[in-house]
Motif scaffolding. Structure first.
Motif, mmCIF file in Angstrom:
data_model
loop_
_atom_site.group_PDB
_atom_site.id
_atom_site.type_symbol
_atom_site.label_atom_id
_atom_site.label_comp_id
_atom_site.label_asym_id
_atom_site.label_seq_id
_atom_site.Cartn_x
_atom_site.Cartn_y
_atom_site.Cartn_z
ATOM 1 N N UNK A 126 48.449 80.892 101.189
ATOM 2 C CA UNK A 126 49.674 80.772 100.410
ATOM 3 C C UNK A 126 48.999 80.320 98.800
ATOM 4 N N UNK A 127 48.088 80.997 98.219
ATOM 5 C CA UNK A 127 48.110 80.681 96.488
ATOM 6 C C UNK A 127 48.677 81.682 96.209
ATOM 7 N N UNK A 128 48.857 81.225 94.880
ATOM 8 C CA UNK A 128 50.010 82.112 94.340
ATOM 9 C C UNK A 128 49.140 83.394 93.198
ATOM 10 N N UNK A 129 47.911 83.422 92.866
ATOM 11 C CA UNK A 129 47.466 84.321 92.798
ATOM 12 C C UNK A 129 45.897 84.178 92.471
ATOM 13 N N UNK A 130 45.438 85.419 92.961
ATOM 14 C CA UNK A 130 44.026 85.592 92.597
ATOM 15 C C UNK A 130 43.157 86.179 92.001
ATOM 16 N N UNK A 131 41.835 86.202 91.413
ATOM 17 C CA UNK A 131 41.298 87.069 90.847
ATOM 18 C C UNK A 131 39.754 86.911 90.724
ATOM 19 N N UNK A 132 39.147 88.388 91.537
ATOM 20 C CA UNK A 132 37.454 87.996 91.282
ATOM 21 C C UNK A 132 37.133 89.528 90.506
ATOM 22 N N UNK A 133 35.937 88.760 90.152
ATOM 23 C CA UNK A 133 35.385 90.265 89.288
ATOM 24 C C UNK A 133 33.433 90.113 89.863
ATOM 25 N N UNK A 134 33.214 90.562 89.817
ATOM 26 C CA UNK A 134 31.867 91.048 90.728
ATOM 27 C C UNK A 134 30.804 92.007 89.758
ATOM 28 N N UNK A 135 29.406 90.989 88.559
ATOM 29 C CA UNK A 135 28.610 92.148 87.721
ATOM 30 C C UNK A 135 28.039 92.511 88.503
ATOM 31 N N UNK A 136 27.400 93.937 87.701
ATOM 32 C CA UNK A 136 26.338 94.724 88.792
ATOM 33 C C UNK A 136 25.059 94.874 87.650
ATOM 34 N N UNK A 137 24.245 95.706 87.481
ATOM 35 C CA UNK A 137 23.062 95.521 87.178
ATOM 36 C C UNK A 137 22.155 94.587 86.659
ATOM 37 N N UNK A 138 22.226 94.217 86.217
ATOM 38 C CA UNK A 138 20.415 92.834 85.572
ATOM 39 C C UNK A 138 21.710 91.655 85.237
ATOM 40 N N UNK A 139 21.354 90.877 85.679
ATOM 41 C CA UNK A 139 22.401 89.305 85.299
ATOM 42 C C UNK A 139 21.269 88.413 84.883
ATOM 43 N N UNK A 140 21.164 87.843 83.208
ATOM 44 C CA UNK A 140 20.118 86.382 83.112
ATOM 45 C C UNK A 140 20.694 85.280 84.071
#
Length: 223
Positions: free
Chosen positions: A150-164
């Protein structure tokens, strides 16, 4: 290539036009059209716009050809409204908490919950993804989470490659009328992302060999 963009209802007030011709590079997609619209970043997404190419509904990854007609379709009259926005992205760029959170802000939302998964203990993590599958699957997961919580909005971003060390590898934001739904949406989303998204990580310690982190076997859904 040149495509015609048709605009309807409240979007006309937002963009100031009913149609426009847009010149795009070869192999452009619907996403390229959305990114070039004359509106602030994220505004169109937060209105819950659907897209049709040549009168057939499609998602933002749909390829375009010269002469196509792209229609921006705001929520239609009748029926209960769905989530205002669902945004999922796999990227090799550093993640922005503010950018992802902005995707879910809405006047009807009294609570916004943002989750960051960050690199810890090792100088860097290396992420690999089956990107062609992970991108669409991430959006599917978020839509299902939105319907279930029942959320109004939802967003997600996932990074690839090297993450320090200390930088986020995943950012999830959920907004809702009340905080319980917002917390539930964010928690459910990260749990499903960790369990289902085809993403793998390898630890790079300060000394010694890099090793792939042991994961959990995915159980495919039944047909």
């Amino acid at each position: 290539m040149t495509v015609t963009v048709r605009i309807f209802a409240g979007l006309v007030d937002l963009l100031g036009v009913r149609s426009l011709n847009m010149t795009l590079p070869d192999r452009a997609t619907v996403a390229d059209v959305l990114h070039r619209l004359p509106a602030d970043d994220g505004v169109i997404a937060r209105t819950g716009v659907a897209v049709a190419v040549n009168r057939t509904y499609c998602d933002v990854t749909a390829p375009l050809s010269d002469g196509d007609e792209v229609a921006l379709i705001p929520p239609v009259s009748g029926g209960a409204p769905g989530p205002v926005a669902v945004h999922g992205r796999i990227t090799g760029e550093p993640l922005s908490t503010d950018r992802v959170t902005a995707r879910v802000r809405h006047p009807s939302a009294g609570a916004v919950v943002t989750f960051l998964g960050v690199t810890r203990d090792v100088p860097r993590l290396e992420y690999e993804a089956y990107t062609e599958m992970a991108g669409p699957l991430l959006e599917t997961i978020l839509r299902e989470v939105a319907e279930a919580t029942g959320v109004v909005a939802i967003a997600a971003e996932h990074r690839v490659g090297d993450v320090p060390l200390g930088e986020p590898s995943v950012v999830i934001a959920a907004s809702a009328v009340h905080r319980d739904e917002a917390f539930l949406g964010a928690r459910t989303a990260i749990d499903r992302v960790k369990a289902e998204l085809p993403v793998w990580k390898r630890e790079h310690p300060a000394s010694g060999d890099a090793t792939w982190v042991k994961g959990t076997a995915v159980v495919p859904p039944r047909p």
